[in-house]
Design a protein around this motif. Sequence first.
Motif, PDB file in Angstrom:
ATOM      1  N   TRP A 169      11.518 -13.096  52.866  1.00  0.00           N
ATOM      2  CA  TRP A 169      10.751 -11.996  53.473  1.00  0.00           C
ATOM      3  C   TRP A 169       9.318 -12.473  53.681  1.00  0.00           C
ATOM      4  O   TRP A 169       8.648 -12.873  52.728  1.00  0.00           O
ATOM      5  CB  TRP A 169      10.711 -10.783  52.548  1.00  0.00           C
ATOM      6  CG  TRP A 169      11.975  -9.975  52.504  1.00  0.00           C
ATOM      7  CD1 TRP A 169      13.112 -10.288  51.818  1.00  0.00           C
ATOM      8  CD2 TRP A 169      12.233  -8.739  53.161  1.00  0.00           C
ATOM      9  NE1 TRP A 169      14.057  -9.316  52.009  1.00  0.00           N
ATOM     10  CE2 TRP A 169      13.536  -8.351  52.828  1.00  0.00           C
ATOM     11  CE3 TRP A 169      11.470  -7.912  54.004  1.00  0.00           C
ATOM     12  CZ2 TRP A 169      14.114  -7.175  53.312  1.00  0.00           C
ATOM     13  CZ3 TRP A 169      12.047  -6.743  54.479  1.00  0.00           C
ATOM     14  CH2 TRP A 169      13.360  -6.382  54.145  1.00  0.00           C
ATOM     15  N   ILE A 174       7.319  -5.774  56.752  1.00  0.00           N
ATOM     16  CA  ILE A 174       7.494  -4.333  56.909  1.00  0.00           C
ATOM     17  C   ILE A 174       6.309  -3.737  57.667  1.00  0.00           C
ATOM     18  O   ILE A 174       5.159  -3.841  57.233  1.00  0.00           O
ATOM     19  CB  ILE A 174       7.651  -3.649  55.532  1.00  0.00           C
ATOM     20  CG1 ILE A 174       8.962  -4.117  54.888  1.00  0.00           C
ATOM     21  CG2 ILE A 174       7.634  -2.125  55.673  1.00  0.00           C
ATOM     22  CD1 ILE A 174       9.196  -3.589  53.501  1.00  0.00           C
ATOM     23  N   GLY A 181       8.215   3.536  65.776  1.00  0.00           N
ATOM     24  CA  GLY A 181       9.583   3.485  65.275  1.00  0.00           C
ATOM     25  C   GLY A 181       9.982   2.108  64.785  1.00  0.00           C
ATOM     26  O   GLY A 181      11.162   1.831  64.582  1.00  0.00           O
ATOM     27  N   THR A 182       9.006   1.241  64.614  1.00  0.00           N
ATOM     28  CA  THR A 182       9.313  -0.099  64.104  1.00  0.00           C
ATOM     29  C   THR A 182       9.158  -0.126  62.590  1.00  0.00           C
ATOM     30  O   THR A 182       8.043   0.023  62.084  1.00  0.00           O
ATOM     31  CB  THR A 182       8.355  -1.153  64.719  1.00  0.00           C
ATOM     32  OG1 THR A 182       8.514  -1.121  66.129  1.00  0.00           O
ATOM     33  CG2 THR A 182       8.675  -2.552  64.199  1.00  0.00           C
ATOM     34  N   PHE A 183      10.270  -0.285  61.894  1.00  0.00           N
ATOM     35  CA  PHE A 183      10.175  -0.420  60.441  1.00  0.00           C
ATOM     36  C   PHE A 183      10.001  -1.884  60.072  1.00  0.00           C
ATOM     37  O   PHE A 183       9.102  -2.257  59.336  1.00  0.00           O
ATOM     38  CB  PHE A 183      11.398   0.173  59.739  1.00  0.00           C
ATOM     39  CG  PHE A 183      11.212   0.194  58.238  1.00  0.00           C
ATOM     40  CD1 PHE A 183      10.558   1.252  57.624  1.00  0.00           C
ATOM     41  CD2 PHE A 183      11.640  -0.869  57.451  1.00  0.00           C
ATOM     42  CE1 PHE A 183      10.336   1.253  56.251  1.00  0.00           C
ATOM     43  CE2 PHE A 183      11.422  -0.875  56.068  1.00  0.00           C
ATOM     44  CZ  PHE A 183      10.766   0.189  55.471  1.00  0.00           C
ATOM     45  N   LEU A 184      10.898  -2.724  60.606  1.00  0.00           N
ATOM     46  CA  LEU A 184      10.815  -4.164  60.334  1.00  0.00           C
ATOM     47  C   LEU A 184      10.201  -4.890  61.508  1.00  0.00           C
ATOM     48  O   LEU A 184      10.538  -4.610  62.654  1.00  0.00           O
ATOM     49  CB  LEU A 184      12.214  -4.751  60.113  1.00  0.00           C
ATOM     50  CG  LEU A 184      12.938  -4.510  58.797  1.00  0.00           C
ATOM     51  CD1 LEU A 184      14.237  -5.321  58.797  1.00  0.00           C
ATOM     52  CD2 LEU A 184      12.076  -4.898  57.610  1.00  0.00           C
ATOM     53  N   ALA A 206      17.813  -8.388  49.474  1.00  0.00           N
ATOM     54  CA  ALA A 206      17.573  -6.940  49.485  1.00  0.00           C
ATOM     55  C   ALA A 206      16.119  -6.550  49.256  1.00  0.00           C
ATOM     56  O   ALA A 206      15.695  -5.483  49.686  1.00  0.00           O
ATOM     57  CB  ALA A 206      18.445  -6.272  48.418  1.00  0.00           C
ATOM     58  N   THR A 207      15.382  -7.385  48.541  1.00  0.00           N
ATOM     59  CA  THR A 207      14.065  -6.944  48.077  1.00  0.00           C
ATOM     60  C   THR A 207      12.936  -7.698  48.761  1.00  0.00           C
ATOM     61  O   THR A 207      12.851  -8.926  48.664  1.00  0.00           O
ATOM     62  CB  THR A 207      13.971  -7.107  46.548  1.00  0.00           C
ATOM     63  OG1 THR A 207      15.073  -6.433  45.951  1.00  0.00           O
ATOM     64  CG2 THR A 207      12.680  -6.513  46.019  1.00  0.00           C
ATOM     65  N   PRO A 208      12.071  -6.966  49.463  1.00  0.00           N
ATOM     66  CA  PRO A 208      10.939  -7.616  50.131  1.00  0.00           C
ATOM     67  C   PRO A 208      10.031  -8.338  49.138  1.00  0.00           C
ATOM     68  O   PRO A 208      10.059  -8.077  47.931  1.00  0.00           O
ATOM     69  CB  PRO A 208      10.214  -6.452  50.806  1.00  0.00           C
ATOM     70  CG  PRO A 208      11.276  -5.415  51.002  1.00  0.00           C
ATOM     71  CD  PRO A 208      12.168  -5.546  49.799  1.00  0.00           C
TER      72      PRO A 208
ATOM     73  N   ASP B  75      14.707  -0.488  63.225  1.00  0.00           N
ATOM     74  CA  ASP B  75      14.180   0.877  63.352  1.00  0.00           C
ATOM     75  C   ASP B  75      14.605   1.791  62.206  1.00  0.00           C
ATOM     76  O   ASP B  75      14.489   3.001  62.305  1.00  0.00           O
ATOM     77  CB  ASP B  75      14.620   1.473  64.689  1.00  0.00           C
ATOM     78  CG  ASP B  75      16.134   1.575  64.803  1.00  0.00           C
ATOM     79  OD1 ASP B  75      16.838   0.900  64.000  1.00  0.00           O
ATOM     80  OD2 ASP B  75      16.629   2.326  65.674  1.00  0.00           O
ATOM     81  N   GLU B  76      15.176   1.191  61.154  1.00  0.00           N
ATOM     82  CA  GLU B  76      15.533   1.989  59.981  1.00  0.00           C
ATOM     83  C   GLU B  76      14.973   1.317  58.738  1.00  0.00           C
ATOM     84  O   GLU B  76      14.650   0.132  58.755  1.00  0.00           O
ATOM     85  CB  GLU B  76      17.062   2.084  59.848  1.00  0.00           C
ATOM     86  CG  GLU B  76      17.723   2.904  60.944  1.00  0.00           C
ATOM     87  CD  GLU B  76      19.238   2.987  60.751  1.00  0.00           C
ATOM     88  OE1 GLU B  76      19.739   2.458  59.727  1.00  0.00           O
ATOM     89  OE2 GLU B  76      19.893   3.573  61.627  1.00  0.00           O
ATOM     90  N   VAL B  77      14.927   2.098  57.650  1.00  0.00           N
ATOM     91  CA  VAL B  77      14.429   1.544  56.383  1.00  0.00           C
ATOM     92  C   VAL B  77      15.321   0.386  55.925  1.00  0.00           C
ATOM     93  O   VAL B  77      16.542   0.492  55.893  1.00  0.00           O
ATOM     94  CB  VAL B  77      14.383   2.636  55.291  1.00  0.00           C
ATOM     95  CG1 VAL B  77      14.168   2.008  53.916  1.00  0.00           C
ATOM     96  CG2 VAL B  77      13.272   3.633  55.595  1.00  0.00           C
ATOM     97  N   ARG B  78      14.674  -0.729  55.618  1.00  0.00           N
ATOM     98  CA  ARG B  78      15.381  -1.886  55.075  1.00  0.00           C
ATOM     99  C   ARG B  78      14.585  -2.419  53.894  1.00  0.00           C
ATOM    100  O   ARG B  78      13.356  -2.465  53.939  1.00  0.00           O
ATOM    101  CB  ARG B  78      15.515  -2.992  56.145  1.00  0.00           C
ATOM    102  CG  ARG B  78      16.438  -2.625  57.318  1.00  0.00           C
ATOM    103  CD  ARG B  78      17.891  -2.575  56.880  1.00  0.00           C
ATOM    104  NE  ARG B  78      18.831  -2.277  57.964  1.00  0.00           N
ATOM    105  CZ  ARG B  78      19.211  -1.041  58.305  1.00  0.00           C
ATOM    106  NH1 ARG B  78      18.713   0.019  57.676  1.00  0.00           N
ATOM    107  NH2 ARG B  78      20.075  -0.843  59.284  1.00  0.00           N
ATOM    108  N   GLY B  79      15.295  -2.838  52.857  1.00  0.00           N
ATOM    109  CA  GLY B  79      14.638  -3.361  51.666  1.00  0.00           C
ATOM    110  C   GLY B  79      14.634  -2.323  50.566  1.00  0.00           C
ATOM    111  O   GLY B  79      14.427  -1.136  50.828  1.00  0.00           O
TER     112      GLY B  79
END
Lengths: 456, 405
Positions: A169, A174, A181-184, A206-208, B75-79
């Motif tokens: 990551w 993030i 609308g950009t999460f990542l 899974a974890t940033p 566009d969705e929560v990840r992590g």
Amino acid sequence: MSTAAKKQIVLGAFVNGVNHTTVWSDPQAGSQIDFSTFRHVAQTAERGRFDFFFLAEGLALRERGGRVFDQDIVGRPDTFPVLAALAAVTEHLGLVGTFNATFNEPYELAKQLASLDHLSGGRAGWNVVTSFDAFTGQNFRRGGFLHRDDRYVRAQEFLAAARELWDSWAEDAIAADKDSGTFLRQADAGAFAVQGKQFGIEGRFATPRGPQGHPVVLQAGVSPQGREFAAGGADAVFCPLQPLDKAQEFYRDIQERATRQGRPAGSVKLLPSATVVLGDTEEEAAERHRDIVLRQISGQTAQILLETVWNRDLSGYDPEGPLPDVDPDPAGPRVIQGRANIFQDPHRTVAEWRGIAEANGYSLRELAIHVFGRAEFVGTPTGIADRLDDFVQQGGSDGYILGSHLVPSGLDEFVDKVVPLLQERGSLRTEYTGSTLRENLGIPTPRAASGQPVAG
Amino acid sequence: MSPPDHLHLAVALDGTGWHPAAWREPGARPGELLTARYWADLVARAESRLLDFVTLEDALALQSTSPNRHDARTDEVRGRLDAVLIASRVAPLTRHIGLVPTVTVTHTEPFHISKAIATLDHISGGRGGWRAQVAKPLEAPHFGRREVAPFPEPGPDGRLAPPEEFARAVADAFGETEDFVEVVRRLWDSWEDDAEIRDAATERFIDRDKLHYVDFAGRWFAVRGPSIVPRPPQGQPLVTVLAHASAPYRLGARSADVVYVTPRDTEHARAVVAEIRAEQETAGRGGETVHVFADIGVTLGATSAEAEDRRAALDARAGGAPVSDAQDFTGTAVELADLLLALREGGLTGFRLRPAVLPDDLTAVTGALVPELQRRGVFRTAYEAATLRGLLGLGRPANRYAAPR
């Protein structure tokens, strides 16, 4: 010497647990499992401006002759939940745990460590250990699968895999931008692939990335293999305390190995474990020490400590009598299970011990006290502060890991009486200067993607 | 103990809420998901209005729309953070509420999980539990130690046609989970409560006759024990499972204290509860309390219209209504109270609500639903027990290894 020029002493505190050094019979001895015990030690350490709190691990209860030990501390809490809970009741203190590279998998452990780093605001540390014994393996689905000679291969590959996962990551992966609308920022955040002898894993982590990038990595081990591993990958090394000349030699050796592996000088902090016994006078301190040691090493405990080397049942030998007249039996079935034997050559060790016992007229128990009961720093607060400081300033170590025979209040006296003296000498911070464990230790924070340290 | 006509209420915390568009809501805090404060705030809110417990979702993978592979969505929560660690971090900051993290059993060690949950119970003073979860196929390559059959994906008609291989894999997965829970439970009992004696006269810290090898040997693993952690305060921390079909119903009936189910309506709830009760009898647990909670997604509003509007806006933002395994409720707290009481007629003893948006729908649960249930006399007005088992009316179980006395 001006205070600005003095090397800062690194201090770690640990709760003495499963071993003979904790005097559980003391009227002041508290619980070995209640959270209040761990909170007390951690908050005391933080009051003393320690760098970190440390918890050891043992994944199987020790046995003697096929039965669970019963004469000293048995049982302890699981490390991760305690460290995470301590993050809630401390603000600055590093939170370091021993986690086994043999009986864990990189994805799960790297996720736990990154989570602890987030939940503590960048205070996580990992003491990497390996185990290869089939005895401990009986508690795990993989069993005792690892060959002794492969343990550092496993540790090295495990650590490399964990670093790969933490680096998967980017720091700014993030965006969490509600408007666009950009999460990542990256569609492949967390993507990784690791191929080696021990691991073939791939996917998305899974974890940033945590505040420290990588948790601080510690390692214990003084064998050449262990030194090489530490010099290549560890930020700090736990080691036994040695006399100054030998400690300086060890210090130089680790730094040279680190330099050979392309790391800057001073990259690896050396942190010997040390026991401090205080008194208002030298005599009082010596008396207190004698009293503690006699309570730590009873006749039965002396037999057990010697059994780790003899590998024979010594319960029939009078603790107040001479050393057992039989030779050690290293090839026999293990009498003591689940406990590290720190002596490489039993025959040579026994021969040395016979020499010491003969020269001093020691009984079995007195020999055990001589070998296992030494406290390194016994004296008045002023004398102890001088010696702790001098040892570090002269290049014997970067600091110390301190425990006490008395849980949980054993550290109080050190913090009340010795810490102010070290602070007066300019060798110990009076306030925390960094917000992460890396910052407080003066260890650079690794950059994502490249894995190269950021200057400063 | 709570009166028998009281219902139990848990809330399921996951990211910014269960709706994929939740993170873009004005009150959402998507930039804080990796902070302790975020989770501490949510759990404190749940505790302030007397909920039984919170659950925390987790997985050994990044979130994905497919169970079989990771997607490339941005566009969705990840992590996410490890749920056991979140629960542990929050434990010293709370006093009454139960803490129930999700733990994957497929790739993990029963020994590690047993000591982790036992320790969560120690540090929380008897408020620990866990939800045992089977891994999805996309988690397997993260461990590289076994092949896992992919989940069947819906055909063009939207229906699932599970292949035989998958059905076998499901049966195996729940069989393994049952063994896993059995080992975890045995390890919790591997220390009797009074094993620590500190008897200076005989130089004994423990009475080792009160420590026990668990000697489990099954198809998936063998574990010897004893645990390294003394028996937790609750004796047996809470074990929970989510179940949608017969195999997991059986698992829940045989192994769990709380089974979360997903009934469509009261009749369906009645059938599911009957199936679980029958399995419970078969397993010889007929006399034990096994709670059956319904999982319900909730989008709440001060008026029905407001709730409908919120929901429509969320769905529009997500490009359509998301597929859910559980019933999704949209409406007012009063209407939700009506639904819960109607569903309860099917034999359910409580509910695990999945807020669509955090903190909004949690706030609606604590601020509007709880007072409504209290007004109707079906929810506690003060915490009445010191442990999670106590809140759920579960006794402290005897140790399976202790000699009867």
